[in-house]
Scaffold this motif. Structure first.
Motif, PDB file in Angstrom:
ATOM      1  N   THR A 106      28.517  38.124  36.137  1.00 58.41           N
ATOM      2  CA  THR A 106      29.955  38.353  36.243  1.00 58.41           C
ATOM      3  C   THR A 106      30.450  37.745  37.543  1.00 58.41           C
ATOM      4  N   CYS A 108      33.245  37.708  40.151  1.00 57.27           N
ATOM      5  CA  CYS A 108      34.403  38.439  40.665  1.00 57.27           C
ATOM      6  C   CYS A 108      34.653  38.007  42.102  1.00 57.27           C
ATOM      7  N   THR A 109      35.899  38.091  42.520  1.00 56.84           N
ATOM      8  CA  THR A 109      36.229  37.789  43.911  1.00 56.84           C
ATOM      9  C   THR A 109      35.672  38.896  44.804  1.00 56.84           C
ATOM     10  N   CYS A 138      38.155  43.620  38.880  1.00 52.41           N
ATOM     11  CA  CYS A 138      37.218  42.756  38.151  1.00 52.41           C
ATOM     12  C   CYS A 138      35.877  43.471  37.952  1.00 52.41           C
ATOM     13  N   GLU A 139      35.365  44.059  39.018  1.00 53.60           N
ATOM     14  CA  GLU A 139      34.105  44.802  38.914  1.00 53.60           C
ATOM     15  C   GLU A 139      34.265  46.025  38.010  1.00 53.60           C
TER      16      GLU A 139
END
Length: 150
Positions: A106, A108-109, A138-139
């Motif tokens: 995944t 994610c920023t 996002c997480e």
């Protein structure tokens, strides 16, 4: 005529009730029904309150969403997919840590905008108090699974 008859019937019932009540002695002990036996279930109870909040921990954040989830004797509660959430929890052996892992791969920023999920209640007869903080939305989306999808 109907109202007069109804009034007479009501008055008669009140008078008869008071006469019956007056005929009982003050020393008679009231009849008590035996206490029902504790219901035994074939299944250990599973009932949880699940929350999602924005913040670093449950102690310093306000709950944005909350649902109830009951898995035994049958899936229920206010969770939108109670059956799926119960199945996911059973497959993970009730380990919320396994459910909230962010899936590998995944992207994610690294921004810090934390969300915390909690589960509190009973899972298969055992008290549960779980809390996990995701770094950002996002997480959260990548790791909440069906259990925290509400």
């Amino acid at each position: 005529m109907r109202y007069i008859t109804g009034g007479i019937a009501l008055g008669s019932a009140l008078i008869l009730g008071s006469l019956v009540g007056a005929g009982t002695s003050a020393t008679a002990a009231p009849a008590t029904a035996p206490a029902p036996a504790a219901q035994q279930s074939l299944y250990a109870p599973s009932a949880l309150v699940l929350t999602v909040a924005q913040g670093e921990s449950s102690t310093n954040s306000g709950v944005q969403r909350a649902v109830t989830l009951t898995c035994m004797p049958k899936p229920g509660g206010t969770h939108p997919d109670a059956r799926g959430a119960c199945n996911e929890l059973r497959a993970a052996g009730g380990k919320f840590e396994d459910i909230t892992k962010v899936k590998a791969g995944t992207a994610c920023t690294k921004e810090w905008n934390p969300y915390v999920v909690t589960a509190e209640g009973v899972w298969e007869g055992q008290r549960v108090k779980f809390e996990h903080t995701f770094g950002n939305t996002c997480e959260l989306k990548a790791g909440k699974g069906i259990v925290f999808e509400f």
